[in-house]
Each structure stands twice: as structure tokens, then as C-alpha cells.
Motif scaffolding. Structure first.
Motif, PDB file in Angstrom:
ATOM      1  N   LYS A   1       0.936  -1.305  -0.037  1.00  0.00           N
ATOM      2  CA  LYS A   1       0.068   0.052   0.006  1.00  0.00           C
ATOM      3  C   LYS A   1       0.885   1.318   0.205  1.00  0.00           C
ATOM      4  CE  LYS A   1      -3.907   2.174   0.758  1.00  0.00           C
ATOM      5  NZ  LYS A   1      -4.889   1.968  -0.479  1.00  0.00           N
ATOM      6  N   VAL A   2       1.868   1.188   0.821  1.00  0.00           N
ATOM      7  CA  VAL A   2       2.742   2.375   0.840  1.00  0.00           C
ATOM      8  C   VAL A   2       3.540   2.583  -0.315  1.00  0.00           C
ATOM      9  CG1 VAL A   2       4.743   3.333   1.852  1.00  0.00           C
ATOM     10  CG2 VAL A   2       3.270   2.069   3.550  1.00  0.00           C
ATOM     11  N   ASP A   3       4.037   1.542  -0.965  1.00  0.00           N
ATOM     12  CA  ASP A   3       4.449   1.467  -2.444  1.00  0.00           C
ATOM     13  C   ASP A   3       3.538   2.423  -3.492  1.00  0.00           C
ATOM     14  OD1 ASP A   3       7.090   0.482  -1.391  1.00  0.00           O
ATOM     15  OD2 ASP A   3       6.685  -1.404  -2.101  1.00  0.00           O
ATOM     16  N   GLU A   4       2.443   1.598  -3.495  1.00  0.00           N
ATOM     17  CA  GLU A   4       1.340   2.017  -4.397  1.00  0.00           C
ATOM     18  C   GLU A   4       1.243   3.709  -4.026  1.00  0.00           C
ATOM     19  OE1 GLU A   4      -2.537   0.228  -3.918  1.00  0.00           O
ATOM     20  OE2 GLU A   4      -3.234   2.190  -4.527  1.00  0.00           O
ATOM     21  N   LEU A   5       1.131   4.228  -2.800  1.00  0.00           N
ATOM     22  CA  LEU A   5       0.641   5.661  -2.601  1.00  0.00           C
ATOM     23  C   LEU A   5       1.825   6.465  -3.138  1.00  0.00           C
ATOM     24  CD1 LEU A   5      -1.324   5.336   0.922  1.00  0.00           C
ATOM     25  CD2 LEU A   5      -2.260   6.582  -1.298  1.00  0.00           C
ATOM     26  N   LEU A   6       3.111   6.091  -2.606  1.00  0.00           N
ATOM     27  CA  LEU A   6       4.316   6.797  -2.685  1.00  0.00           C
ATOM     28  C   LEU A   6       4.621   7.114  -4.283  1.00  0.00           C
ATOM     29  CD1 LEU A   6       6.982   5.726  -0.358  1.00  0.00           C
ATOM     30  CD2 LEU A   6       5.572   7.807  -0.170  1.00  0.00           C
ATOM     31  N   GLN A   7       3.923   6.131  -5.201  1.00  0.00           N
ATOM     32  CA  GLN A   7       3.888   6.173  -6.664  1.00  0.00           C
ATOM     33  C   GLN A   7       2.862   7.329  -7.007  1.00  0.00           C
ATOM     34  OE1 GLN A   7       3.547   2.473  -8.564  1.00  0.00           O
ATOM     35  NE2 GLN A   7       5.698   2.073  -8.361  1.00  0.00           N
ATOM     36  N   LEU A   8       1.889   7.221  -6.430  1.00  0.00           N
ATOM     37  CA  LEU A   8       0.759   8.281  -6.666  1.00  0.00           C
ATOM     38  C   LEU A   8       1.032   9.559  -6.275  1.00  0.00           C
ATOM     39  CD1 LEU A   8      -2.339   8.200  -7.420  1.00  0.00           C
ATOM     40  CD2 LEU A   8      -2.810   8.272  -4.840  1.00  0.00           C
ATOM     41  N   VAL A   9       1.735   9.845  -5.269  1.00  0.00           N
ATOM     42  CA  VAL A   9       2.224  11.063  -5.009  1.00  0.00           C
ATOM     43  C   VAL A   9       3.696  11.323  -5.536  1.00  0.00           C
ATOM     44  CG1 VAL A   9       0.685  11.022  -3.103  1.00  0.00           C
ATOM     45  CG2 VAL A   9       3.243  10.551  -2.911  1.00  0.00           C
ATOM     46  N   HIS A  10       4.302  10.510  -6.566  1.00  0.00           N
ATOM     47  CA  HIS A  10       5.498  10.674  -7.199  1.00  0.00           C
ATOM     48  C   HIS A  10       6.514  10.906  -5.939  1.00  0.00           C
ATOM     49  CE1 HIS A  10       3.238  11.250 -10.688  1.00  0.00           C
ATOM     50  NE2 HIS A  10       2.590  12.300 -10.358  1.00  0.00           N
ATOM     51  N   LEU A  11       6.522  10.219  -5.011  1.00  0.00           N
ATOM     52  CA  LEU A  11       7.596  10.206  -4.040  1.00  0.00           C
ATOM     53  C   LEU A  11       8.150   8.891  -3.671  1.00  0.00           C
ATOM     54  CD1 LEU A  11       6.054  12.440  -1.168  1.00  0.00           C
ATOM     55  CD2 LEU A  11       8.003  13.047  -2.777  1.00  0.00           C
ATOM     56  N   ASP A  12       8.191   7.958  -4.623  1.00  0.00           N
ATOM     57  CA  ASP A  12       8.633   6.512  -4.657  1.00  0.00           C
ATOM     58  C   ASP A  12      10.322   6.367  -4.606  1.00  0.00           C
ATOM     59  OD1 ASP A  12       7.813   7.642  -7.026  1.00  0.00           O
ATOM     60  OD2 ASP A  12       7.917   5.526  -7.984  1.00  0.00           O
ATOM     61  N   ALA A  13      10.687   7.692  -4.954  1.00  0.00           N
ATOM     62  CA  ALA A  13      12.282   7.685  -4.857  1.00  0.00           C
ATOM     63  C   ALA A  13      12.507   8.189  -3.507  1.00  0.00           C
ATOM     64  CB  ALA A  13      12.865   8.620  -5.946  1.00  0.00           C
ATOM     65  N   PHE A  14      11.865   8.638  -2.628  1.00  0.00           N
ATOM     66  CA  PHE A  14      12.279   9.547  -1.466  1.00  0.00           C
ATOM     67  C   PHE A  14      11.661   8.626  -0.244  1.00  0.00           C
ATOM     68  CE2 PHE A  14      11.769  12.427  -4.658  1.00  0.00           C
ATOM     69  CZ  PHE A  14      12.852  13.372  -4.638  1.00  0.00           C
ATOM     70  N   ALA A  15      11.408   7.371  -0.472  1.00  0.00           N
ATOM     71  CA  ALA A  15      10.733   6.333   0.524  1.00  0.00           C
ATOM     72  C   ALA A  15      11.678   6.259   1.949  1.00  0.00           C
ATOM     73  CB  ALA A  15      10.557   4.912   0.273  1.00  0.00           C
ATOM     74  N   ASP A  16      12.962   6.343   1.821  1.00  0.00           N
ATOM     75  CA  ASP A  16      13.779   6.201   2.929  1.00  0.00           C
ATOM     76  C   ASP A  16      14.354   7.578   3.336  1.00  0.00           C
ATOM     77  OD1 ASP A  16      13.545   3.682   2.880  1.00  0.00           O
ATOM     78  OD2 ASP A  16      15.009   3.218   1.199  1.00  0.00           O
ATOM     79  N   ARG A  17      14.096   8.627   2.898  1.00  0.00           N
ATOM     80  CA  ARG A  17      14.435   9.980   3.467  1.00  0.00           C
ATOM     81  C   ARG A  17      13.572  10.384   4.626  1.00  0.00           C
ATOM     82  NH1 ARG A  17      16.310  13.725  -1.230  1.00  0.00           N
ATOM     83  NH2 ARG A  17      17.257  12.302  -2.594  1.00  0.00           N
ATOM     84  N   LEU A  18      14.139  11.310   5.556  1.00  0.00           N
ATOM     85  CA  LEU A  18      13.525  11.913   6.298  1.00  0.00           C
ATOM     86  C   LEU A  18      12.690  13.183   6.096  1.00  0.00           C
ATOM     87  CD1 LEU A  18      15.916  11.698   9.498  1.00  0.00           C
ATOM     88  CD2 LEU A  18      13.853  10.460   9.429  1.00  0.00           C
ATOM     89  N   PRO A  19      11.684  13.554   6.568  1.00  0.00           N
ATOM     90  CA  PRO A  19      10.801  14.730   6.100  1.00  0.00           C
ATOM     91  C   PRO A  19      11.640  15.965   5.858  1.00  0.00           C
ATOM     92  CG  PRO A  19       9.420  13.591   7.715  1.00  0.00           C
ATOM     93  CD  PRO A  19      10.760  12.899   7.747  1.00  0.00           C
ATOM     94  N   SER A  20      12.525  16.122   6.976  1.00  0.00           N
ATOM     95  CA  SER A  20      13.477  17.210   6.976  1.00  0.00           C
ATOM     96  C   SER A  20      14.267  17.268   5.546  1.00  0.00           C
ATOM     97  CB  SER A  20      14.516  17.153   7.893  1.00  0.00           C
ATOM     98  OG  SER A  20      15.275  16.200   8.111  1.00  0.00           O
ATOM     99  N   GLN A  21      14.376  16.373   4.872  1.00  0.00           N
ATOM    100  CA  GLN A  21      15.229  16.174   3.696  1.00  0.00           C
ATOM    101  C   GLN A  21      14.263  16.533   2.283  1.00  0.00           C
ATOM    102  OE1 GLN A  21      16.647  12.325   4.881  1.00  0.00           O
ATOM    103  NE2 GLN A  21      18.552  12.801   4.209  1.00  0.00           N
ATOM    104  N   LEU A  22      13.077  16.684   2.506  1.00  0.00           N
ATOM    105  CA  LEU A  22      12.042  17.055   1.632  1.00  0.00           C
ATOM    106  C   LEU A  22      11.925  18.617   1.439  1.00  0.00           C
ATOM    107  CD1 LEU A  22       9.331  14.157   1.847  1.00  0.00           C
ATOM    108  CD2 LEU A  22      11.519  14.131   0.620  1.00  0.00           C
ATOM    109  N   SER A  23      11.425  19.089   0.246  1.00  0.00           N
ATOM    110  CA  SER A  23      10.989  20.437   0.078  1.00  0.00           C
ATOM    111  C   SER A  23       9.602  20.537   0.565  1.00  0.00           C
ATOM    112  CB  SER A  23      10.830  20.876  -1.504  1.00  0.00           C
ATOM    113  OG  SER A  23       9.808  19.969  -2.261  1.00  0.00           O
ATOM    114  N   GLY A  24       8.943  21.668   0.598  1.00  0.00           N
ATOM    115  CA  GLY A  24       7.743  21.954   1.289  1.00  0.00           C
ATOM    116  C   GLY A  24       6.627  21.053   0.338  1.00  0.00           C
ATOM    117  N   GLY A  25       6.684  21.352  -0.919  1.00  0.00           N
ATOM    118  CA  GLY A  25       5.681  20.526  -1.790  1.00  0.00           C
ATOM    119  C   GLY A  25       5.829  19.158  -1.549  1.00  0.00           C
ATOM    120  N   GLN A  26       7.060  18.495  -1.428  1.00  0.00           N
ATOM    121  CA  GLN A  26       7.185  17.142  -0.995  1.00  0.00           C
ATOM    122  C   GLN A  26       6.594  16.667  -0.150  1.00  0.00           C
ATOM    123  OE1 GLN A  26      11.277  16.912  -1.957  1.00  0.00           O
ATOM    124  NE2 GLN A  26      11.266  16.214  -3.959  1.00  0.00           N
ATOM    125  N   ARG A  27       6.843  17.560   0.894  1.00  0.00           N
ATOM    126  CA  ARG A  27       6.074  16.909   2.542  1.00  0.00           C
ATOM    127  C   ARG A  27       4.747  17.066   2.501  1.00  0.00           C
ATOM    128  NH1 ARG A  27       9.778  20.807   6.728  1.00  0.00           N
ATOM    129  NH2 ARG A  27      11.573  20.612   5.529  1.00  0.00           N
TER     130      ARG A  27
END
Lengths: 333, 281
Positions: A112-138
Motif C-alpha cells: 500500500k505504501v509503495d502504491e501511494l508513494l507512486q501516486l504522489v511521485h515520492l517513490d524515490a524518497f521512501a527512505d528519506r526523512l521529512p527534513s530532507q524534502l521540500s515543502g511541496g514534497q512534504r
């Protein structure tokens, strides 16, 4: 009907936040709660979510009486303006949170997580911490997290309010496309009329704790129920006791039947358009006219020029009862 | 960590710097170093003597036990009170907040006397009742733990409260909207977020507890081999002209404190880096 709000009142001390709100939002729609800051729209959203309790009235979600249900039991997805990312958890764990709480099997959660991360185009960021994302990605992560629990309704509180203009516009388009894909009943709060007009199927205008009007973007723009709605959805000017949009005023350099004479006091160019201020004879407030630069040049509109103004055929207009209140002020207030 | 651009140092800066360094050296660094040098004047004999004296070993162990138990109690209590103070509204909240600072402002010896008034075995307000149940508080380990816990009570709370404030409630609300109960929200979201503050508070509490003297002196009875803690032993040895022994025990206590400060220093540096990293982007 997906969300049924009836007779909801809410006060904070002396301040009346919501006054007798009755609202029915159909399943599968994308609805905007639009209004100025402090108008009660966020309070209404939080009452629907169960993050706030109404003093009186009831909330029914998908036919379930939810007024007394705590937020945990309402099965709503909530997205906060400032993301509310779980800072110590990776992006994948953030999205998995609701599923882990529900004790779903590990394999199911991962899928389910994989599917959702693909949906929001964040599949490449699965192992990052939120602090490593931009505002839009968060914010996209927060959206995936809210969608993971397959909520009956998705509630977004000024979801793009903390983002810069460009990202905000991108995410807005993306939210519309996402909604067309996922079809979950969605309510979002915004004070940006452009955002509401562009994204929503239906707009609820909330002001001073009351619902001013409910309707499609076209209905609201073309048939505003009152002065406030008209003023909040776009710029308004006054001409001969009637309030209408500045681009709905026709300008002529010769007198015509029913036209009002005036003198140009100012012509301000903003990009492709020119905003002409006209001192209309027998009228206290100055009238504003918006036209293209080419048009203005053809008419030779310079300060001091004599002009005759008429409302355009089929212009949206309401009788000017309340004092004029420019849209910009309403947004800022 | 924030880099501040250095402004050209004038003579006033150097004078100020020299003053601060001299002050710290004379007041803190040099005396503490002297404890160390005095301990090792005759090599390690002083230390080995301490460890071969069963009464001293008992005193050190008693200090350690009292400190660990007091810290454990104050950690649980401290985090609970912090949550209450920051997340809940209730009448008397400000009074409670002020009350929590009391142990820091009241002299430990007063704390000791106050505890005697309540738990004293003969005349105390509650003491005789508890003793009737067969539990001796004063002049026994429970009394020592109680006095230590009282004195070090605010340290965890004062670390955790500002961090909880800064954290805000949005993450907790998000967790709840995803179905987490209050308890699950606390374990999975709140506690990991205040982790560093709690650890910092625990280390400070432990250091403070180990060094407690005044309150413990009153309630412990100071019986050699039974209720004499390490700090009391230092005083006793010093008064009995066993200066080498006094310095040895003092050195052991000081080393634990220095170690605690080092741990805090490292944790704080990590914590700051952690936060600075989070603020990026």
C-alpha cells in the motif's frame, strides 16, 4: 450525502466562530471552503474532522452520526497547512503510520505504501526523512499518509498556504488530477479565490461564521448571492449605483445612449492589461475599468481624457448597497 | 550550529575574556583538578583503599542506588507533569508550575527537615502510620531516595517543557486523525520527539542526585555501613583527618559528574546538529 452538517454553532468566549451552519456535501466531490481569514472555515473543517467539538449541532459522515465520535473513530484523512510530518520517521513510515496503527499485515502495508508513494511521485524518497524534502514534497507525503487509511472523507486545511506561488499552482493542478483519479470526497479550506475557482467542483463561501453562498464556481462568479460573495471572488467597481467587474465596463470616447460621462484620472499598466481610474460625474467613488493594453492605446486613454462608460451586455452586477470593499482587502483581512 | 561572524576583537574583548577565564579557573577548574592531584599523590593507593573498605563500597553503592531510583521516579513523574503542564488546561496550573521550581530554590537542608516533619518515625505527620505498616522511611534507604528525588525533581521537567511547547500539537493531531489512541500517540510521536530533552534531563538528574548532601544528611541518620552515602562519607573522612580518603571518594563522585557533563555535551552537540539539519530546506 457524504457530509451532513446541521445547526452547528461554535463560540470561543465572546467570539462567535460559527453560527448555525447547515451544509450538505455530496459524495466524491471536491469542495472548497472559501473565505477570509478568521471567517470560521478552518473551525468548520476541524469540527467535521473531530479535532474540535461544536457547541451544538450535528455532523454526519457517510450516514454515520459522528458528532460524538472522537477523531480516531471518524476515519477522516486530515492534511495540515504546515504538513505535520512525523519528523523522526522516514517518508515510508510516515505513510505507513495509519496502517501500522490498524495492525495490518506487513506485506499489505508495504504494498500500500509503495502504491501511494507512486501516486504522489515520492517513490524515490521512501527512505528519506521529512527534513530532507521540500515543502511541496512534504505536503504530498502528508496527503499520501492521509489517503493510506482509505478515509471516507479527505479534509485539507489550507494545504498549499505555506508554499511559494509556483509550487502552489503546480500542486493545485496536481490535486485536481489526483482527485479525478482517487474520487474520495474532499473538502479543502482556502482563502485564495483563484485556487477555489480553479480546483473545486463546488465552493462554499464562509464569512463571519456564516455560509454566504454554496454553488459551482460558475454560479458563484456569475450569480453571486450578495455583495460580499461578489467582492470576494474578484475585483469589483461601482458604476451608476451598480457594482460590477472592472472588465465588464465598456469605454467610449463619444457619448452614447445610457452612458455615464467621466474623466480619466489615472491609467496604470500591469503587464498586458491597463487599469484605468475614472472620475464619473455625479458619483463619489472612482470607477475602475480593466482592458487590454491594445484597446487602451486605441482609445488614447490618458489622464484628463473625457470618456463615457456603460456596463457591458450580460455583465454580472449587483445593486451596490454595502460600501465598496475591494477584493484584495477581503483576502488580506 | 549557527556560525556568528566575528567582529574584530578590541582590547575590551581581551580583558573580558581574560577575566572570564581567570574566574572559571580559580573557582571551578583548578579546585576540581586539585582534588584529582591530591587523590593520586601516592599513586592509586587512595583509590584502592576506598574500594577495599567494605563500608566505603557500601556508601558508594547506596549513593548509586538512591540516585538511580530517584532519577527513574523523576523521569516518569517529570514527563507526565510536563505533558500535563503543556497539553492540558486546568485550574491551578500556574501554581503547580511555580511549585515545581521550589526544590531548586529551597536549601536542601530545609528539604531534609521538612521531610522529617512528614515522615519522621516518632513525631512525623505520616511517619508513625507508615512505620506501623513495617516500612521505615527516615534513617533508611527510602528516606534517602525521597530526599534525593525531592531535590532533583524539576530537572527533567525544565528540560522537557520548552521542547513540548516548541513541538506543538499538530503532529499529535495528525497521529490521532490516523487512528492512534492517546497512548499510541505518546509512544510513537511525542516521546520520540522529546527524546533528547528527556535524556538530557535524566543525565542532569543523575548528576544532581549523586551529589546530594544536605537533605540526605538530615534524613539518613548517617550510620556507617548502613545509611551513610558517598557524599556523607567524604565529609566524615575529611573531619576525621583522613584527607586522602576524602579526596579519593570526592574524586570518584566528581568523575561521575564530569562524565555526565561530557555525555550531555556530546548529546547536546548531536541534538543541535540534528535540529539544524531539520531546519534546512
Amino acid at each position: 450525502m457524504s457530509i451532513d452538517v446541521s445547526g452547528v454553532n461554535k463560540r470561543y468566549g465572546d467570539f462567535v466562530a460559527l453560527q448555525d451552519i447547515n451544509l450538505t456535501l455530496p459524495t466524491g466531490q471536491l469542495t472548497a471552503l472559501l473565505g477570509p481569514s478568521g471567517g470560521g472555515k478552518t473551525t468548520l473543517l476541524r469540527i467535521i474532522a473531530g479535532l474540535e467539538t461544536a457547541d451544538s449541532g450535528s455532523v454526519v459522515i457517510e450516514g454515520v452520526e459522528a458528532t460524538r465520535l472522537p477523531v480516531q473513530k471518524r476515519n477522516v484523512g486530515f492534511v495540515f497547512q504546515h504538513y505535520a510530518a512525523f519528523k523522526h520517521l522516514s517518508v515510508a513510515r510516515n505513510v505507513a503510520f495509519g496502517l501500522e496503527i490498524r495492525k495490518k499485515p506487513k506485506a499489505e502495508i508495504r504494498a500500500k505504501v509503495d502504491e501511494l508513494l507512486q501516486l504522489v511521485h515520492l517513490d524515490a524518497f521512501a527512505d528519506r526523512l521529512p527534513s530532507q524534502l521540500s515543502g511541496g514534497q512534504r505536503q504530498r507525503m502528508a496527503l499520501a499518509r492521509a489517503l493510506a487509511i482509505e478515509p471516507s472523507v479527505l479534509l485539507l486545511d489550507e494545504p498549499f498556504g505555506a508554499l511559494d506561488a509556483k509550487v502552489r499552482k503546480e500542486l493545485r493542478d496536481w490535486l485536481r488530477r489526483l482527485h479525478d483519479e482517487v474520487h474520495v470526497t474532499t473538502v479543502f479550506v482556502t482563502h485564495d479565490q483563484e485556487e477555489a475557482l480553479e480546483v473545486a467542483d463546488e465552493i462554499v463561501v464562509v464569512n463571519e461564521g456564516r455560509v454566504e453562498q454554496v454553488g459551482s464556481p460558475d454560479q458563484l462568479y456569475d450569480e453571486p448571492a450578495n455583495d460580499f460573495v461578489m467582492g470576494f471572488l474578484g475585483e469589483v467597481t461601482t458604476l451608476g449605483g451598480v457594482r460590477l467587474r472592472p472588465h465588464d465596463v465598456e469605454v467610449a470616447t463619444v457619448p452614447g445612449s445610457g452612458s455615464l460621462p467621466g474623466t480619466v484620472t489615472r491609467a496604470l499598466r500591469v503587464g498586458f492589461e491597463v487599469r484605468v481610474t475614472v472620475d464619473v460625474a455625479g458619483q463619489d467613488a472612482l470607477a475602475t475599468v480593466v482592458m487590454t493594453r491594445t484597446h487602451a492605446r486605441a482609445l488614447r486613454l490618458e489622464p484628463g481624457a473625457a470618456v463615457w462608460l456603460t456596463p457591458a451586455d450580460g455583465a454580472t452586477a449587483v445593486a451596490g448597497s454595502r460600501p465598496a470593499r475591494p477584493a484584495e482587502e477581503a483576502v488580506a483581512g | 550550529m549557527a556560525e556568528t561572524r566575528r567582529v574584530t576583537a578590541g582590547p575590551a574583548t581581551y580583558v573580558l575574556r581574560a577575566f572570564v577565564i581567570a574566574y572559571l579557573v580559580l573557582l571551578v577548574a583548578w579546585p576540581v583538578v586539585l582534588v584529582g592531584t591530591n587523590t593520586f599523590e601516592n599513586g592509586t593507593t587512595a583509590i584502592t583503599e576506598v574500594f577495599s573498605d567494605p563500608d566505603m563500597v557500601h556508601a558508594l553503592r547506596l549513593s548509586a542506588v538512591a540516585a538511580v531510583v530517584a532519577t527513574a521516579v523523576n523521569t516518569v513523574f517529570g514527563v507526565t507533569i510536563s505533558m500535563l503542564l503543556v497539553r492540558k488546561q486546568f485550574p491551578g496550573k500556574r501554581v503547580l508550575s511555580a511549585l515545581i521550581d521550589l526544590p531548586l530554590s529551597v536549601s536542601p537542608i530545609v528539604v531534609g527537615l521538612a521531610l522529617m516533619l512528614v515522615y519522621g518515625g516518632r513525631n512525623g505527620w505520616l511517619g508513625p502510620t507508615i512505620e506501623g505498616w513495617g516500612l521505615q522511611v527516615v534513617f533508611a534507604t527510602p528516606g534517602i531516595v525521597l530526599a534525593t528525588a525531592f531535590v532533583s525533581l524539576p530537572l527533567v521537567i525544565r528540560e522537557v517543557v520548552p521542547v513540548l511547547h516548541e513541538l506543538g500539537t499538530e503532529q499529535e493531531q495528525a497521529a490521532q486523525s490516523l487512528g492512534a489512541s492517546g497512548w499510541q500517540t505518546f509512544w510513537r510521536i511525542t516521546l520520540p520527539s522529546i527524546k533528547w530533552a528527556v535524556i538530557y534531563g535524566v543525565v542532569l538528574t543523575l548528576a544532581r542526585s549523586l551529589g546530594e548532601f544536605g537533605a540526605v544528611k538530615v534524613v539518613s541518620g548517617n550510620v556507617l555501613g548502613e545509611t551513610r552515602t558517598a557524599t556523607l562519607a567524604v565529609e566524615e573522612k575529611y573531619l576525621n583527618f583522613d584527607q586522602e580518603g576524602a579526596y579519593a571518594v570526592a574524586f570518584l563522585l566528581a568523575s561521575v559528574s564530569v562524565l555526565a557533563i561530557l555525555v550531555v555535551f556530546v548529546l547536546r552537540a548531536r541534538g543541535t546538529r540534528h535540529r539544524a539539519f531539520e531546519r534546512q530546506s
